[in-house]
Enzyme design. Structure first.
Site, PDB file in Angstrom:
ATOM      1  N   TYR A 156       0.171  -0.806  -7.020  1.00  0.00           N
ATOM      2  CA  TYR A 156       0.002  -1.219  -8.409  1.00  0.00           C
ATOM      3  C   TYR A 156       1.149  -0.687  -9.268  1.00  0.00           C
ATOM      4  O   TYR A 156       1.155   0.463  -9.694  1.00  0.00           O
ATOM      5  CB  TYR A 156      -1.330  -0.720  -8.972  1.00  0.00           C
ATOM      6  CG  TYR A 156      -2.553  -1.155  -8.195  1.00  0.00           C
ATOM      7  CD1 TYR A 156      -2.556  -2.312  -7.417  1.00  0.00           C
ATOM      8  CD2 TYR A 156      -3.729  -0.403  -8.237  1.00  0.00           C
ATOM      9  CE1 TYR A 156      -3.679  -2.703  -6.706  1.00  0.00           C
ATOM     10  CE2 TYR A 156      -4.861  -0.800  -7.535  1.00  0.00           C
ATOM     11  CZ  TYR A 156      -4.825  -1.943  -6.769  1.00  0.00           C
ATOM     12  OH  TYR A 156      -5.946  -2.327  -6.061  1.00  0.00           O
ATOM     13  N   HIS A 162      -5.265  -0.242   2.792  1.00  0.00           N
ATOM     14  CA  HIS A 162      -5.084  -1.290   1.795  1.00  0.00           C
ATOM     15  C   HIS A 162      -4.501  -2.559   2.419  1.00  0.00           C
ATOM     16  O   HIS A 162      -3.361  -2.571   2.891  1.00  0.00           O
ATOM     17  CB  HIS A 162      -4.137  -0.785   0.702  1.00  0.00           C
ATOM     18  CG  HIS A 162      -4.184  -1.570  -0.568  1.00  0.00           C
ATOM     19  ND1 HIS A 162      -3.304  -1.386  -1.607  1.00  0.00           N
ATOM     20  CD2 HIS A 162      -5.020  -2.562  -0.988  1.00  0.00           C
ATOM     21  CE1 HIS A 162      -3.591  -2.205  -2.591  1.00  0.00           C
ATOM     22  NE2 HIS A 162      -4.624  -2.939  -2.231  1.00  0.00           N
TER      23      HIS A 162
END
Length: 313
Positions: free
Chosen positions: A54, A138
């Protein structure tokens, strides 16, 4: 607070998804990011989820800074492993990956044991913390072999050493998450976008498996990237333009909610939270106003008549 699986880690029913404060699509200032986290805290949110992906680490840095003066025992933080950030000579931006930040680093997929440790160490440095509570593998979609053979055992070792409290995987699909639930000893999985008013795919495999195995589920993407927050022409569904049939369905559900004195946002959050396997729903928000609205919608009961007319009871 809900406990994750058999771990000692607890999360609030509503969590803060920190992709937005990593400049998802458009930039924010540091002050705006801090205001969003502060609003979450003021609304009782104590679970905060971030990732190196992010904003090339920006989300982690901003989240850590915003939480720095909070009592560490009072909140839960999760981050993710699988993408290492390496310095890059690029001079452009990272918008191809969805983030309005300089392309100062590049993401390198790495689900090896060494990669997991290096990623976690770098995350702790960016967060300014000596520990995180939850670590997810992830998006291992295209790296299943390494993730199961090396990445997951590395997380098990970190958990047994007490470095982290709970481990799991976070993905935008249910099939591999279901495999993690059935074949490993994960505490929690993060399912993004696959259990919403418009996509109930997780009901067919993931959620029943999680219930059976005593694994907790965290739901992300409750609004499917925007369509369920504000359905209108041009709204996004899973980060691309919404197909007409889904826009029509979202507008139908909104009209039903309006008739019963509720809102589509409240219904979207309530739907995700109602399943017994779900421990927390992440509110992806980029401003204090969005956080405040989302928390208030989450706290507002949705009338039974809505679910009946919507065909969801």
């Amino acid at each position: 607070m809900s406990r994750l699986g058999r771990s000692g880690v607890e999360v609030t029913a509503l969590g803060f998804g920190a992709a937005g404060i990593g400049n998802l699509f458009t930039p924010l200032t540091d002050d705006q990011a801090t205001e969003a986290v502060t609003a979450a805290w003021d609304k009782g949110i104590r679970y905060f989820d971030t990732a190196p992906h992010y904003g090339l680490g920006l989300s982690e840095r901003r989240l850590g800074a915003a939480l720095r003066d909070r009592p560490r025992a009072e909140y839960t933080v999760s981050t993710k492993v699988g993408r290492l950030l390496e310095p890059s000579a690029e001079t452009g931006d990272d918008l191809d990956n969805g983030f309005a930040v300089p392309a100062s680093h590049r993401r390198v997929w790495d689900f090896s044991a060494d990669g997991v440790r290096r990623s976690l160490d770098a995350s702790l440095e960016r967060l300014g913390l000596d520990r995180v509570d939850i670590v997810y593998l992830h998006d291992p979609d295209d790296h299943a072999d390494q993730a199961f053979r090396e990445g997951y055992p590395a997380l098990e070792r970190l958990r047994s050493e007490g470095v982290v409290g709970a481990i799991g995987a976070g993905m935008n699909q249910t099939a591999m998450l279901t495999r993690f639930v059935r074949e490993t000893d994960v505490d929690v999985v993060l399912c993004a976008g696959r259990y919403t008013l418009l996509d109930r795919g997780a009901l067919t495999d993931l959620l029943p498996a999680a219930e059976e195995r005593g694994v907790s589920v965290v739901i992300g993407g409750a609004f499917n990237s925007g369509l369920l927050a504000d359905p209108k022409p041009g709204a996004t569904y899973n980060y691309t333009a919404a197909p007409q049939e889904l826009l029509d369905e979202a507008l139908r559900l909104k009209a039903v909610a309006d008739r019963h004195g509720s809102t589509l946002r409240a219904a979207a959050l309530a739907f995700c939270a109602a399943h017994p396997a779900v421990a927390s729903v992440l509110l992806g928000a980029r401003s204090a106003a969005e956080v405040t609205d989302g928390a208030e919608q989450f706290a507002t009961p949705v009338p039974d008549a809505f679910w009946k007319e919507a065909g969801l009871s």
